[in-house]
Design an enzyme around this catalytic site. Structure first.
Site, PDB file in Angstrom:
ATOM      1  N   ARG A  18       0.998  -1.072  -0.086  1.00  0.00           N
ATOM      2  CA  ARG A  18       0.044  -0.075  -0.003  1.00  0.00           C
ATOM      3  C   ARG A  18       0.981   1.581   0.164  1.00  0.00           C
ATOM      4  O   ARG A  18       0.720   2.235  -1.022  1.00  0.00           O
ATOM      5  CB  ARG A  18      -1.051   0.046   1.558  1.00  0.00           C
ATOM      6  CG  ARG A  18      -1.566  -1.360   0.963  1.00  0.00           C
ATOM      7  CD  ARG A  18      -3.346  -0.596   2.800  1.00  0.00           C
ATOM      8  NE  ARG A  18      -4.236  -2.061   2.499  1.00  0.00           N
ATOM      9  CZ  ARG A  18      -3.911  -3.555   3.374  1.00  0.00           C
ATOM     10  NH1 ARG A  18      -3.030  -3.115   3.730  1.00  0.00           N
ATOM     11  NH2 ARG A  18      -5.143  -3.699   2.890  1.00  0.00           N
ATOM     12  N   ALA A  93      10.839   5.690  11.162  1.00  0.00           N
ATOM     13  CA  ALA A  93      10.050   6.770  11.159  1.00  0.00           C
ATOM     14  C   ALA A  93       8.320   5.622  12.158  1.00  0.00           C
ATOM     15  O   ALA A  93       8.501   5.150  10.263  1.00  0.00           O
ATOM     16  CB  ALA A  93       9.471   7.970  10.616  1.00  0.00           C
ATOM     17  N   SER A  94       7.537   5.861  12.492  1.00  0.00           N
ATOM     18  CA  SER A  94       6.608   4.735  13.206  1.00  0.00           C
ATOM     19  C   SER A  94       5.568   5.860  11.937  1.00  0.00           C
ATOM     20  O   SER A  94       4.264   4.853  11.309  1.00  0.00           O
ATOM     21  CB  SER A  94       6.269   4.942  13.917  1.00  0.00           C
ATOM     22  OG  SER A  94       5.980   6.035  14.777  1.00  0.00           O
ATOM     23  N   ASN A  95       5.517   6.829  11.629  1.00  0.00           N
ATOM     24  CA  ASN A  95       4.709   8.184  10.889  1.00  0.00           C
ATOM     25  C   ASN A  95       5.432   8.686   9.835  1.00  0.00           C
ATOM     26  O   ASN A  95       6.699   9.780  10.850  1.00  0.00           O
ATOM     27  CB  ASN A  95       3.532   8.015  11.576  1.00  0.00           C
ATOM     28  CG  ASN A  95       2.655   9.311  11.263  1.00  0.00           C
ATOM     29  OD1 ASN A  95       3.602  10.176  10.263  1.00  0.00           O
ATOM     30  ND2 ASN A  95       1.187   8.850  11.098  1.00  0.00           N
ATOM     31  N   HIS A 126      -7.121   2.843  12.762  1.00  0.00           N
ATOM     32  CA  HIS A 126      -6.749   2.357  12.117  1.00  0.00           C
ATOM     33  C   HIS A 126      -7.914   1.962  11.058  1.00  0.00           C
ATOM     34  O   HIS A 126      -9.087   1.135  11.860  1.00  0.00           O
ATOM     35  CB  HIS A 126      -5.615   1.930  11.934  1.00  0.00           C
ATOM     36  CG  HIS A 126      -4.093   3.146  12.236  1.00  0.00           C
ATOM     37  ND1 HIS A 126      -4.330   3.202  13.668  1.00  0.00           N
ATOM     38  CD2 HIS A 126      -3.361   3.610  11.376  1.00  0.00           C
ATOM     39  CE1 HIS A 126      -3.024   4.349  13.475  1.00  0.00           C
ATOM     40  NE2 HIS A 126      -2.351   4.607  12.172  1.00  0.00           N
ATOM     41  N   LYS A 130      -4.881  -3.445  10.115  1.00  0.00           N
ATOM     42  CA  LYS A 130      -3.638  -3.086  10.855  1.00  0.00           C
ATOM     43  C   LYS A 130      -3.648  -4.337  11.468  1.00  0.00           C
ATOM     44  O   LYS A 130      -4.696  -4.450  12.328  1.00  0.00           O
ATOM     45  CB  LYS A 130      -3.757  -1.454  11.097  1.00  0.00           C
ATOM     46  CG  LYS A 130      -2.289  -1.615  11.916  1.00  0.00           C
ATOM     47  CD  LYS A 130      -2.123   0.183  12.206  1.00  0.00           C
ATOM     48  CE  LYS A 130      -1.345   0.714  12.806  1.00  0.00           C
ATOM     49  NZ  LYS A 130       0.333   0.687  12.201  1.00  0.00           N
TER      50      LYS A 130
END
Length: 236
Positions: A18, A93-95, A126, A130
């Protein structure tokens, strides 16, 4: 070898995922980047924890930086990232949303100013697919709050039934899953007779894709080390 006039080549480790598809779409809209999965200036990995070692090995063997956006990593994975960062630049980075990076700074500051008498709860939602909970972003925000308070993160998760009175100083986490939600995060500071709520809403994955490109641009030419999205926004 690239010059400053050439587009940055992005090697997508999981191009069919994705996020891989979202980043490819973001690259098409930005002439400063191209996708080159064979000879990237930066490797971008948003795959799965089981594939992390492979992407790190590829980065260190090629001597190129890597953005690790995979979440749900265990302690062994964190150790592998730390080892790789001794050889190449690694941004974990988690986000990758620039808004979330700024939110993390605001959460740290709020926790420092408001102090321990304000309870902190983190709510995230989410999409139904997820797999990890709480989200990596929620945990990052929890770490920021704990840092603002000057101590380690002590969390409470999944309260259920009786005897669920919150522990003093703990940070609570609640996870919701459903539909196609790209990512909602609320950090609630609950004080005496007032509340402060810091929020972020991701309307689609393109916010993460554009942030990933900003992170990739930041990584080009960086020395070996471990970096974060905070480094990206501070360098802007």
């Amino acid at each position: 070898m690239r010059t400053d006039q050439q587009p940055i080549r992005i090697a997508l480790f999981a191009p069919e995922g994705r996020m891989g598809q979202a980043i490819a779409a973001a690259v098409e809209a930005d002439p400063g980047f191209i996708v080159d999965n064979n000879h990237g200036d930066v490797i971008v990995d948003f795959s799965a924890p089981a594939a992390l070692q492979q992407s790190l090995d590829r980065a260190t063997a090629a001597g190129v930086p890597i953005l690790v956006g995979t979440t749900g990593l265990d302690d062994l994975a964190e150790q592998r990232i730390a080892e790789a960062s001794k050889q190449v630049a690694v941004l974990q980075a988690s986000n990758t949303s620039l808004g979330v990076a700024l939110l993390s700074e605001l959460v740290e500051r709020a926790a420092r100013v408001l102090g321990p008498q304000w309870d902190i709860e983190i709510l995230e939602m989410h999409h139904r697919h997820k797999a990890d909970a709480p989200s990596g972003t929620a945990l990052t925000l929890g770490d920021a709050a704990a840092k603002g308070r000057g101590g380690p993160l002590r969390s409470e998760r999944g309260r259920d039934g009786t005897g669920s009175k919150r522990q003093e100083g703990a940070i609570g986490f609640a996870s919701l899953r459903g539909g196609s939600v790209a990512g909602d995060h609320d950090v609630i500071f609950a004080g005496p007779e007032e509340r402060l709520i810091l929020s972020h809403r991701a309307e689609n994955r393109m916010v993460f894709a554009r942030g990933a490109l900003a992170a990739a641009r930041f990584l080009v030419g960086k020395p070996a080390g471990l970096y974060s999205m905070r480094d990206v926004i501070e360098a802007a």
